[in-house]
Design a protein around this motif. Structure first.
Motif, PDB file in Angstrom:
ATOM      1  N   ASP A  40       0.816  -1.214   0.000  1.00 34.08           N
ATOM      2  CA  ASP A  40       0.000   0.000   0.000  1.00 34.08           C
ATOM      3  C   ASP A  40       0.851   1.265   0.000  1.00 34.08           C
ATOM      4  OD1 ASP A  40      -2.621  -1.264   0.120  1.00 34.08           O
ATOM      5  OD2 ASP A  40      -2.010  -1.896   2.130  1.00 34.08           O
ATOM      6  N   HIS A  41       2.047   1.167   0.553  1.00 36.97           N
ATOM      7  CA  HIS A  41       2.990   2.283   0.614  1.00 36.97           C
ATOM      8  C   HIS A  41       4.371   1.743   0.253  1.00 36.97           C
ATOM      9  CE1 HIS A  41      -0.165   4.549   2.545  1.00 36.97           C
ATOM     10  NE2 HIS A  41      -0.259   3.636   3.492  1.00 36.97           N
ATOM     11  N   ALA A  42       5.294   2.644   0.065  1.00 39.87           N
ATOM     12  CA  ALA A  42       6.678   2.219  -0.174  1.00 39.87           C
ATOM     13  C   ALA A  42       7.129   1.315   0.977  1.00 39.87           C
ATOM     14  CB  ALA A  42       7.588   3.436  -0.269  1.00 39.87           C
ATOM     15  N   LEU A  43       7.978   0.358   0.703  1.00 40.11           N
ATOM     16  CA  LEU A  43       8.430  -0.579   1.729  1.00 40.11           C
ATOM     17  C   LEU A  43       9.195   0.124   2.843  1.00 40.11           C
ATOM     18  CD1 LEU A  43       8.708  -3.444   2.784  1.00 40.11           C
ATOM     19  CD2 LEU A  43      10.700  -3.718   1.293  1.00 40.11           C
ATOM     20  N   TRP A  44      10.066   1.062   2.476  1.00 36.60           N
ATOM     21  CA  TRP A  44      10.927   1.744   3.445  1.00 36.60           C
ATOM     22  C   TRP A  44      10.818   3.257   3.316  1.00 36.60           C
ATOM     23  CZ3 TRP A  44      13.043  -1.576   6.706  1.00 36.60           C
ATOM     24  CH2 TRP A  44      13.410  -2.838   6.286  1.00 36.60           C
ATOM     25  N   THR A  45      11.020   3.947   4.428  1.00 32.74           N
ATOM     26  CA  THR A  45      11.260   5.389   4.439  1.00 32.74           C
ATOM     27  C   THR A  45      12.595   5.590   5.141  1.00 32.74           C
ATOM     28  OG1 THR A  45       8.902   5.932   4.506  1.00 32.74           O
ATOM     29  CG2 THR A  45      10.441   7.657   5.204  1.00 32.74           C
TER      30      THR A  45
END
Length: 107
Positions: A40-45
């Motif tokens: 749903d979102h990028a794997l990492w920030t």
């Protein structure tokens, strides 16, 4: 132009935190990876010294394996100090003032 962090060679350490799993000291600055609700979102920030840098799904090969189980764990006091500026930024988007409130991916 690609972010300069993509060419670095961090040596990841476990933090003991379930959202901000690993950190690395790179050129005197603390890097922290937050694991997000993928896909749903990028794997990492990536955060550098408490400031968000960018989102990423696939880490560059120069970063090694951030989730390598054999990596050492940071001392709890050091981990707490590193994570203090971002501890409230658990939800994806919270670092830019728009935290995800979808109960299926971030709830």
């Amino acid at each position: 132009m690609a972010p300069p962090e993509l060419d670095a060679r961090p040596e990841w350490r476990w933090t003991g935190n379930s959202h901000f799993l690993v950190a690395a000291l790179v050129d005197g600055r603390w890097w922290v990876l937050r694991m997000n609700s993928f896909p749903d979102h990028a794997l990492w920030t990536l955060f550098v010294d408490g400031v968000v840098r960018f989102d990423i799904d696939d880490v560059p090969s120069t970063w090694g394996q951030p989730l390598d189980r054999s990596a050492p764990t940071l001392e709890s006091g050091i981990a707490e100090e590193i994570l203090a500026p971002i501890e409230g930024l658990v939800a994806y988007g919270s670092e830019v003032g728009r935290p995800c409130d979808d109960p299926f991916c971030c709830g």
